[in-house]
Structures are given as C-alpha cells and as structure tokens.
Enzyme design. Structure first.
Site, PDB file in Angstrom:
ATOM      1  CG  HIS A 130     -15.548   7.306   7.899  1.00  0.00           C
ATOM      2  ND1 HIS A 130     -16.583   8.042   7.383  1.00  0.00           N
ATOM      3  CD2 HIS A 130     -14.414   7.879   7.465  1.00  0.00           C
ATOM      4  CE1 HIS A 130     -16.071   9.024   6.654  1.00  0.00           C
ATOM      5  NE2 HIS A 130     -14.759   8.946   6.687  1.00  0.00           N
TER       6      HIS A 130
ATOM      7  CG  LEU B 116      -4.515   8.931   2.023  1.00  0.00           C
ATOM      8  CD1 LEU B 116      -5.090   9.687   0.827  1.00  0.00           C
ATOM      9  CD2 LEU B 116      -4.381   7.465   1.679  1.00  0.00           C
TER      10      LEU B 116
ATOM     11  NE  ARG C 266     -12.482  10.485   8.963  1.00  0.00           N
ATOM     12  CZ  ARG C 266     -11.632   9.952   8.115  1.00  0.00           C
ATOM     13  NH1 ARG C 266     -10.897   8.924   8.486  1.00  0.00           N
ATOM     14  NH2 ARG C 266     -11.509  10.426   6.899  1.00  0.00           N
TER      15      ARG C 266
ATOM     16  N   GLY D 283       0.850  -1.194   0.000  1.00  0.00           N
ATOM     17  CA  GLY D 283       0.000   0.000   0.000  1.00  0.00           C
ATOM     18  C   GLY D 283       0.881   1.238   0.000  1.00  0.00           C
TER      19      GLY D 283
ATOM     20  CD  GLU E 199      -5.587   0.918   8.852  1.00  0.00           C
ATOM     21  OE1 GLU E 199      -5.555   0.988   7.614  1.00  0.00           O
ATOM     22  OE2 GLU E 199      -6.608   0.637   9.494  1.00  0.00           O
TER      23      GLU E 199
ATOM     24  NE  ARG F 295      -6.906   7.293   9.673  1.00  0.00           N
ATOM     25  CZ  ARG F 295      -7.635   7.797   8.665  1.00  0.00           C
ATOM     26  NH1 ARG F 295      -7.386   9.007   8.202  1.00  0.00           N
ATOM     27  NH2 ARG F 295      -8.615   7.093   8.144  1.00  0.00           N
TER      28      ARG F 295
ATOM     29  CB  ALA G 182       3.153   2.323   4.692  1.00  0.00           C
TER      30      ALA G 182
END
Lengths: 284, 263, 639
Positions: C267, C442, C331, C43, C426, C436, C45
């Site tokens: 979320h 990202l 969130r 991904g 993550e 977060r 990272a």
C-alpha cells in the site's frame, strides 16, 4: 453427535456473575427494579426534595423582615391552617410531609440499593490507585454527603420540629426555636457544615437528574450545569446566612409576639396547657 | 528527534482468574520515545523471555486504535494520560525519563482477569446479542437511497457507532457501569429510521442484560473522559429517555407487533 | 501437469451468476437444520457468512481467535467500499466496475468471478444500509461517494475514515442476532489448528481454546475458512498483530492448493518505519490521495523543512508521470513510484525513508474544516503516531505490505480443491488478480459472505443430505488432535535461546528485501536459502516459555510463525517461477523501458495453484488457465 468435547470451555472459565432480577408482574415494581428506573425515581424524588429545600429556604428569608418574628410564626401557622376547613388542621402540612417522607425514603432506598449493586460490580478496587479525569468532588462524595445530610435531617427535626434536641423549644414558635437553636455555636456550625454538604449534593444532583431523566440536548446542556450551580449556591447562601445572622446579632431576640390567642388555641389543639409544654420558657 | 527513556514499570501479574495476583516491578531502560506503549511492552517482554521469565500478557491486535482489543489502566487512568487515545496509540513521548509507571488491568466483576492485563469482556457481546442490531435478513433490503437520512442524523448516529468496545468506560466508572457502551449502540440504531421498528424492545432488552452484569450510572462522566473515541454521555441520557419512554408505552406496541409504531 | 477446473458456468458473462443460481441445487428450509457448518474467522466475509447461514436455518459454529468476533481485522479498513450504483451519474456501471477491477488486477483474475462481484456490489450497499451502517450522507439525505485509485468515477461509499469498522460492526451485529437466536454458536478466543479430512472431504477442524489450552474437535458437513490474508509474513505490515496464515496453511498442508502466493499488495500510503522496535505499520487511507499531493524535493538529500521548499523545487512525480490519473493511480503503481524516488535518494524525513503527501493546496482550496471533516480521524492518528501536525506540515508516507491477493485456490463456487472446504474473503486467492483496487476488499468480503457462499454452499451440501457428520470420536479426528498436540509439545520442548519475535522479524526482513516491492532471481534464490535455514534454526532454537494449559501468547505466536516460515518459502518459489511482472508482483527482469510492469500473457496468463509437498520441499504446481472472453488484454496505462 454433532460436536466433540465441550465440557471445559473458556467461556465457563471466564464467566462473570450474572445478577438475576425478579420479574415483577406489577409494572411499577418491575420498573423500579431496573437501575435506570431507580435513577429516574431518584431524579424525581430529588426534584421534590429540591423544591422543598428551596421553599424552606425562601420561607426562612422572612427572618430578615423588619417584623420577622410575626411573619415567620404566621407563616408557620399558615402552613398548619392552609386549606381549612376543606382539609383538617395541619392536613395540608401532612400532605406535604407525606410527599416529602415518601420522596426521602425512596431517594434513600434507591441510593442504597444502587450503591450495593455498584459495589458488586467492582468487588476489587484498583490496587495501584486511580486518578479521576472528570468526576468532581461533589460527584464522588454523593454517598457521603447524602448519608450525612440524612442524619442531619433527623437532628434538624429533633431540634426544630420535635423539639427534643432543643431545650428552648416552643411548639408553634419557629422563630423562637430557630433563634435559640442557632445561638448555640456548635449547633450553628453543624448546621453550616450540613448545608455546605447539601450544596455539594445539589451541585451534582441537580445536574445529574437531567441525565437520569434523559433530558439532554445540545441547546440547553450547558445550562444544566449552570442551573445546578446557581441552585446549590442559592440554597447554601440563603441557609448559611441564618445562623450567621443569629450569631452576629443581626436578628432580634424572640418576643413571643405571636399572640396569646394563637398560642392558647395551639395548646388547646394539643390538649395541653401551654405552660406545661416541655421546654417552654416565658420571657415576658 | 527521538530520545531514550529509562523507566520503572509496576505491572499487575496474575496467573489466572483464581490467582490473587500482585504487582511486579520491571526496569525498562533505553526506551525510544517514538515507541508506542505496547512496543515498549514488547521490548520488556523480549527481555523477560531472554531472562527465562514469563512475559506480560496483554490483549492487542490492530495497534491502530480501532479493534478495541487493547486497554489497561496506566497510572490510574484507563488507556493512560492522553485523552482520546488507546494504549496502542499512546506514544512514549508523553512520558519522562525516570518515570515510575503503574499498569493494571480493567477491574470489574463483569470483566474477570484471564491473565496479567488480559480480561474477558464477554458481557459486551451479550449486550449486543440482546438487541444491538437491526433485523435485516440478507437480500431483503430495498435500494439504499430509498431511505433518506438527514446528514445531521447520520452524523450523530455515526458518532455513537464509533465505539470500539474496548471497555475503558467500564474500567473508568467508579460503579463498573457499562452505560456508555450500551447507550452508544442503542443511540446508533435508535437514531436511524431503519432502527425504529425495534426501538423500544431494543432499549428494554439491552438495558436488562447490561444491568445483569454491570453497575449503575451515577453520572460521574469518567467514561466520557477516558473514551478513546470521545463518545458523549448525551447518548446515556438518550438511552435513559428511550428506556423510560419504552416503559411507559403500551406492551403491544413494545412487542413491535402490528400495533407497533415507528415513532 | 493437471489442469484445475474452476467450474465457471457457461453463457454470457452478465448471465452466468443468475443462471448458476438457478442451476445450483438447493437445500429446502426444513432440511437446513440437518446441516452443520463451521465458519472460521469473523471478519466481513466470515461474520457475514455465519450470520446469513444461521439466518437461513443451518447450524453454524463460528470461531475467532480474538476475544470478540467484532475485533476481526476488517474493522481496520478505512477508506470505503465500491459499488456500481452510479448514484453520481458519472458513467459508472456493473460492467465498468468489472472492467476496472480486471484491469486493476493486471489481467490475472477470473472474469466470471469479477463480474459477479461487480453485480453483487450494489446489493451490498442496500444490505448494509438496511442494517444501519451509517454511511456518509449528503445534506439532501442521499448517500455520498468519493473516488479511489484506479477509477475515474465516484463509486466509493464510506463512513468517515472508518468504513471497515462500520461494515464489520454491521456483520457482527447480524451475527450477534443469530447467536441470540441459537442458530450460530460462537467460539471466541479459539484458534483453528488443523483441518480434518476423511475420504478426501473436509469434515471438521481441530481447535485450541486460547484461554485453557484445551484441544477440541468440531465436525461439520462443510468448513468455511474466512481467516484473512497472510501479510504478516513480512512481520511489518498494516495487518493486525494477530493476523496469520495458520488456518489456511494447515488446510494447505492437508491438500488445499495455495494460489498465487507471491501477489502481495504494497500500500502506497503508510507511515514510514521509525525504528527497529517498530511492531507494525499504520495505513493512511488511500482516500487521502483524493486531496493530498505526493511529492519529493527535486534535489537529492534536500534537508530543508517541507514548507521552505518552493513549489518549483518540488517533484510531484505521480502527476508528472501519470497526468490522467495523477495521484490516484492504482496502489501498485504508486508504491513502486515511491520506492523508485526513495531508492534514488530523494526520500524525506529523519532517515530519508518517505515521500510527502501534502494537503496544503487542498486546505487552501476547501478550507481546513472540510479537510477535517473528510479525514479528521486519519489526521489525528497521524499526529498521535508521529508527533507532527499534518494540517501544518505534509505527511510523510511510504509503502507497506497491506493485502495479499493470493490465498487458497477456489472455484467459482468458492470451494477449494477439497470437497466441503470453502474459502472466502481475503483468505482465498480472490477476485483481485495481481493487484487489488482500493475499496474492493470490503466489497469482496461482503459479497462472498452475504451473497455468494450462502448460495453456492447449498450445491455442495445437497449432496450430503441425510448423511450425519463424521463423529469426532473417529480415527481421523483423533489423529488430527494428536498431531496438533504433538506440534504444541514440540514447540514447548525446544527450549532454545531465541524469541519467536526475533525469528519473525528476521523472516520479515528477508521477505521485504527479496520478495517485496521488487523481486529478482538472485534475491529470490538467496531468500529461499535464508528462509530454509531460518526454519531449521527456528525448530532447534526457539524459546517458548510457559505451558499449553493457560493463556500463552508466545505459544500462539510460535505456531503462527512456524507456518509463516513455510509460507515464505512458497511465496519466493512462486515469485521465482512467475517470469513476468504483473500488479503487485514486480520482477526487475521484466519491465518496460520506463519502468512499468511488463506482463507475459502468452506464458503466464494462469493462476498458479501450489500443492504442498512437505516442509522445505518445493510445492507442486497446478495451473488454472485464465481465458479472457470478454475483455481485451492490454498493457495497463494510467498515463
């Protein structure tokens, strides 16, 4: 040893065939070796052939002149004598023919080799059938229409250029040849079908060539399709009208009004007496 | 209000790359029409496992239409009947009770079948490796706003960059060609000022790798029609143009050496 | 109880990273090729790290379970990426981004890491633009920004609603370049199933080829895990179906500490569940809250269509409760507020399980074209899934599991407590504390991958110079391979009656009910019991058909669900032990009179890092105290 076992990787199990291409040193061959290069060649030769069919059709429109026979035959004569004396007799015509033959061969060679490449790219067809979302009939039948047109062109040459497929053929009298060719209903029908296929071929080809040459721009994209449709329609309407006109009796019978001089001159060039030419019939 | 559908599925079953494979027929009864196509397959698979039968293998991951993992041919159409939709986003409300649905994997020599509906799309990675990048060593970049990019250019580059690499274009192409995929990446990078130094070498090498696996483009437009991201075949024309230009350029310039230009 | 040392460099906050870079040992370019590094996950990272390490001259092997590294789930991130560029001149700065992130995380993150993240944020944008990431631009050609929850500045860079995709493709392309150059060897469709240890160091991994089933070992000087979060423990989440905890969990079972597992981000803006068949939940980007207004009817059980409910009969509850941040509260706050109104019976939709996110005002104010340009793809996606047209009727949304702030414990160098094992993105317990902020995942993934790890890993590698990697023929590798093979045989040998998915769904239901948006002692205790029983049932009654030696998706899932079952217990244990509410962890016993999270800084200002003590046995707690030298701990307020 950095890594452990690596003999039977999944990459090997799933590896698809890779087509190795010869690296030609000659630039033009290397370029033609690529599929995009071949498509560009098809587009350019397509333009040449489009130019030809357009000129061919327009030239034949002289059939509708009041004094059609004279005009058409004179046009044929003009093609043979154009450029003299800088060029030899029929020199200009052979230059045109050379370009056409080369275009024709390249167009076919590229089409055949791309078709083979594409066959390899999908060796197994969809077993449950497939439904097309965008490709129209013309696009899907390019290979068939092209194949049939190719054979038709050979017949057309035999019929109207070489004369061996036309018992009434007179070398140098295109009007006569055309008239008697189309008077035969089967020939006229074959001609009409071939031209409809040619129209289909052009309908896709004259649009497709813009893509192949990279000519896309939102400003004129919509005109590409219009251009192809109009071009194809013009060719089909023009060409198909000729046999219909002949069969409908709208075109006068040939009177061989090309003039003795021209005919004799022509026979002289060939080193033969006009009377001995195969298939020549004098109607006088 | 959701309703239930009773369907008959004809699904391509193939144990491995060497197996010849055949269609298997499965009843899918009581399918809620709010389900996605993949959720419907989940239900079928749960029932198959219950019956002690091998479940249908299919690639899928994000299930929101962006990862590009999923994709197969439904009734002869890659990703099924809804335009601009991956199979994970295709919902059963677009089918009718009693439908017979045929499901088949992507078919192309470059995409060998691994199992059932799962194919390998490794050649796509090979195409990107051939030049689908801008060489920008980490940490060497200048300030992001020092390069102005006109909004229309950025937007167009984005349109091309939206490709998810699902392979539907290849699956739809009667020639098994990957022009839409390849041209989308070339266009994304060749449109941007950052992509100019490698512009000509990029198109040349990516096209070369593409042609070593896939068929050629005959402008059927099937790829564009089935692309879930609506990528335009204008990018194919752009790729052709860049390729032709690259071929007609000086080799020294192609190499991107000191004589290379930015045009 | 042993304390954990985070190796935070000394000195003023803003100078720590620069000083540390200077103090860290280097590996000279000609020596880098002597090192083998394994990166698991591709991904943001992992992809960025593998590309950068390869570019630096290390030998890298990169692994991913997807068929191509480009498909890692970072690709699904929609909204954007934060960076303290202050291009909008609205008062942003590195310090403000740092402060917002610490505050957004409810003061449960490590200051030094967060500050470093804020510093690096600007470089990330530069790097990505250089790679050709097509960020949104203004007509003048400059980069555009939008604002996100928990911030009062516009610092979010975006590429339509597909920012994650474009950043992921940027990293993938950089990675592809290294694959072509030969510095990175890529192993797609390959899943890590064990970490190999020798003398207390991580020396390699054991993987399974998902196509052939072959089990192989790979040895390296350092192993980097970039395998993402574990939100799929809830079965329904916004994660990809393949996202799993297996790599980090198996490392945990080999000794790596798992930190703050209970910190789960729910979320607020996802499409509500529509039925039992639901396989995943779909996120609607938080950016929608820039222009959308959240409301429910003022009357309970109001069944009228949304457009027939007059404005006076609507409760814009976020705007009412949080006037200064309004619809853009963080969130966790937005999610809990939605849960409260739905639980009280104000929910909307067929099964009254959502709230409205209404764009009517924005469409009136800005015009449909503008809204279409900003969120067109999100609106299309919503329409595809629900069959409703969000331009005409308000969206229905409800919170869903999205991100996990917890993960393997790492020090300032991103190295776990096991030498040689690094964890980034993550997968580590991260810089986000207990919650977060939007557009920060990202940022963290790319900061770790492009900039932090490639620097800090050198310090560890330098100690291994001229040491050859451990042979994969050694006893340690053989034993690990055998244990992986045994595990697979065991799963295939149970031949029980229940499918893997049925266990996973049941686990998810338990987790969502008792360890979801609100938690309490009774629920967590019950969950621990239920999960324990479920785990035992799984190992005696799961049905995994087929064989190991070919593509077997049930077998893949079974291994992952087995790990989720153990993780679920640890999450509940962690949630039970943390007797406070903070960020994504809301304990009903600990709330303010108006229902906000109530922290206990005196007793819980620490990172809880758990050591594995055997399946079904409670983990051993290790603490890393969080010392706030530069920010003042305060009750978060978004009013």
């Amino acid at each position: 040893m950095l890594s452990g076992s690596a003999p039977r990787t999944s990459a090997a199990a799933q590896a698809p065939a890779v087509r190795q291409r010869r690296k030609h040193h000659l630039w033009v061959l290397y370029f033609y070796g690529s599929a995009i290069g071949k498509k560009a060649v098809m587009a350019v030769t397509g333009i040449v052939l489009l130019g030809f069919v357009l000129m061919h059709m327009v030239g034949n429109l002289k059939l509708y002149y009041p004094d059609a026979e004279r005009h058409l035959n004179a046009y044929g004569e003009w093609l043979r004598t154009f450029g003299e004396p800088a060029l030899p007799h029929t020199g200009f015509l052979w230059i045109l023919r050379g370009g056409l033959i080369l275009s024709f061969i390249l167009h076919i060679h590229a089409a055949v080799s791309l078709t083979l490449m594409n066959r390899q790219a999908r060796p197994i067809k969809y077993q449950g059938g497939r439904s097309y979302a965008a490709a129209d009939y013309a696009a899907r039948t390019m290979r068939w229409s092209g194949f049939i047109i190719g054979f038709y062109v050979l017949f057309h040459l035999a019929d109207l250029t070489w004369g061996n497929a036309n018992p009434d053929f007179i070398r140098g009298e295109p009007y006569n040849n055309l008239y008697y060719s189309f008077e035969r209903v089967p020939v006229a029908l074959v001609y009409i079908v071939a031209n409809l296929l040619l129209g289909l071929h052009i309908y896709h080809g004259a649009w497709s060539l813009f893509q192949s040459l990279g000519l896309a721009n939102p400003r004129f994209n919509q005109w590409r399709r219009t251009f192809a449709a109009v071009f194809a329609a013009a060719i089909v309407i023009g060409n198909v009208s000729f046999p219909i006109a002949v069969l409908a009796g709208a075109v006068d019978e040939p009177e061989h009004i090309t003039g003795e001089a021209r005919l004799i001159e022509h026979a002289h060039t060939l080193g033969t007496a006009a009377e001995t030419l195969p298939g020549v019939t004098f109607h006088a | 209000m959701s309703k239930n559908l009773n369907l008959t599925l004809r699904v391509w079953r193939q144990r491995g790359p060497a197996d010849s494979g055949a269609f298997g027929t499965y009843k899918a009864d009581g399918i809620n029409d709010d389900m996605s196509f993949l959720e419907m397959l989940d239900v079928v698979n749960e029932r198959l496992i219950g019956d002690g039968k091998d479940p249908i293998a299919f690639d899928h991951d994000c299930r929101e239409g962006i990862c590009g993992s999923c994709g197969f041919v439904i009734d002869g159409r890659p990703h099924g009947p809804q335009p601009g939709t991956t199979v994970c986003q295709l919902h059963m409300r677009h089918f009718n009770d009693g439908d017979d649905i045929t499901v088949e994997p992507w078919r192309a020599a470059a995409f060998p079948i691994i199992k059932d509906l799962v194919v390998s799309r490794a050649p796509f990675d090979k195409i990107i490796q051939a030049g689908g990048y801008i060489s920008a060593p980490t940490g060497a970049a200048r300030d992001a706003n020092s390069t102005l990019i006109p909004k229309p250019t950025a937007d167009l580059a984005f349109d091309a960059a939206a490709c998810i690499g699902c392979g539907a274009c290849v699956a739809a192409c009667p020639n098994g060609a990957a022009q839409l995929f390849t041209s989308a990446k070339i266009a994304h990078l060749n449109l941007l000022p950052q992509g100019q130094p490698e512009r000509w070498s990029r198109v040349t090498s990516m096209v070369e790798v593409m042609e070593s696996y896939f068929g050629s483009c005959t402008n059927y437009r099937e790829c564009e029609a089935v692309c879930p991201k609506g990528i335009s075949i204008d990018f194919i024309a752009k790729m052709n143009r860049d390729f032709l230009q690259a071929k007609f350029r000086d080799k020294k310039k192609l190499a991107g050496g000191p004589l290379g230009d930015a045009g | 109880m042993p304390e954990l040392n985070a190796s935070v460099p000394p000195g003023p906050l803003a100078e720590k990273w620069d000083n540390h870079k200077f103090d860290t040992k280097l590996v000279a370019p000609q020596n880098r090729r002597k090192f083998q590094i394994i990166v698991v996950g591709t991904g943001l990272a992992g992809g960025a790290a593998a590309a950068t390490l390869g570019e630096m001259g290390y030998n890298v092997k990169a692994f991913c379970f997807q068929d191509s590294p480009r498909r890692a789930h970072s690709i699904a991130a929609q909204g954007g990426i934060n960076a303290a560029k202050n291009y909008k001149s609205d008062g942003d700065s590195v310090h403000r981004l740092f402060y917002d992130t610490i505050k957004g995380g409810d003061y449960r993150a490590r200051e030094a890491n967060v500050h470093r993240l804020a510093e690096i944020s600007t470089q990330i944008i530069d790097q990505c633009v250089a790679q050709g990431v097509p960020f949104a631009r203004e007509y003048g050609g400059l980069l555009d920004n939008r604002s996100f929850g928990g911030a009062q500045v516009s610092r979010t860079f975006y590429a339509r609603g597909q920012t994650g995709q474009q950043l992921e493709l940027g990293a993938y392309q950089a990675l592809s370049r290294q694959v072509e150059l030969g510095s990175v060897k890529m192993y797609p469709r390959t899943e890590m199933l064990d970490l190999v240890m020798k003398d207390g160091r991580a020396v390699g991994i054991v993987v399974r080829d998902l196509v052939t089933g072959e089990i192989t070992s790979h040895s390296a000087h350092a192993v980097v895990l970039a395998t993402g979060g574990y939100g799929n423990v809830f079965f329904l989440s916004t994660n990809a179906k393949g996202s799993n905890v297996t790599a980090t969990w198996r490392a945990h079972k080999r000794g790596a500490y798992f930190a703050n597992p209970c910190y789960t981000q729910i979320h607020p803006t996802c499409i509500p569940v529509s039925g039992d068949y639901q396989s995943k939940l779909t996120l609607m980007s938080e950016s929608l809250r820039n222009d959308g207004r959240v409301w429910v009817p003022k009357a309970k059980g109001d069944k009228r269509p949304a457009n027939q409910i007059p404005d006076a009969e609507r409760d814009y509850y976020l705007e009412r409760r949080y006037p200064s941040f309004g619809n853009l509260v963080p969130r966790d706050v937005a999610s809990r507020a939605a849960k409260v109104v739905v639980d009280e019976g104000y929910g909307v939709g067929e099964i009254a399980n959502g709230v409205y996110l209404d764009f009517a005002d924005a469409i009136r104010r800005l015009g449909r074209a503008t809204i279409e340009q900003r969120y067109g793809n999100l609106f299309d996606m919503y329409a595809k899934i629900t069959g409703d047209n969000p331009y005409e009727v308000p969206m229905r949304i409800y919170p869903a599991v999205h991100y996990t702030m917890g993960g393997l414990w790492v020090d300032y160098n991103l190295m776990s407590n096991i030498p040689g094992l690094f964890v980034i993105g993550e997968a580590n317990f991260s810089d986000h504390g207990a919650n977060r902020l939007g557009a920060s995942a990202l940022m963290q993934g790319l900061a770790d991958g492009y900039f932090v790890l490639p620097t800090t890993i050198a310090g560890e590698l330098a100690t291994q110079l001229n040491q050859p990697p451990v042979s994969t023929d050694s006893a340690e590798f053989r034993a690990a391979e055998q244990s992986v093979k045994d595990g697979i045989s065991r799963l295939l040998g149970i031949k029980g009656s229940r499918t893997v998915d049925s266990f996973h769904r049941q686990l998810g239901k338990t987790m969502w009910e008792h360890c979801g948006m609100a938690r309490n002692t009774a629920g967590l205790t019950a969950a621990l019991k239920e999960i324990g029983q479920l785990r035992e049932e799984f190992w005696s009654d799961v049905r995994v058909l087929g064989e190991n030696e070919s593509l077997n998706q049930s077998l893949e899932k079974a291994g992952r669900v087995a790990d989720f079952l153990e993780l679920g217990e640890l999450m509940c244990q962690d949630a039970l032990h943390r007797e406070e509410s903070c960020g994504g962890h809301f304990r009903e016993e600990h709330q303010t009179p108006d229902g906000e999270a109530l922290r206990d800084d005196d007793n819980f200002a620490y990172v809880a890092a758990w050591e594995f003590a055997g399946a079904g046995r409670p983990g051993v707690l290790h603490k890393e105290d969080l010392n706030f030298e530069f920010v003042h701990l305060a009750q978060r307020s978004y009013k």
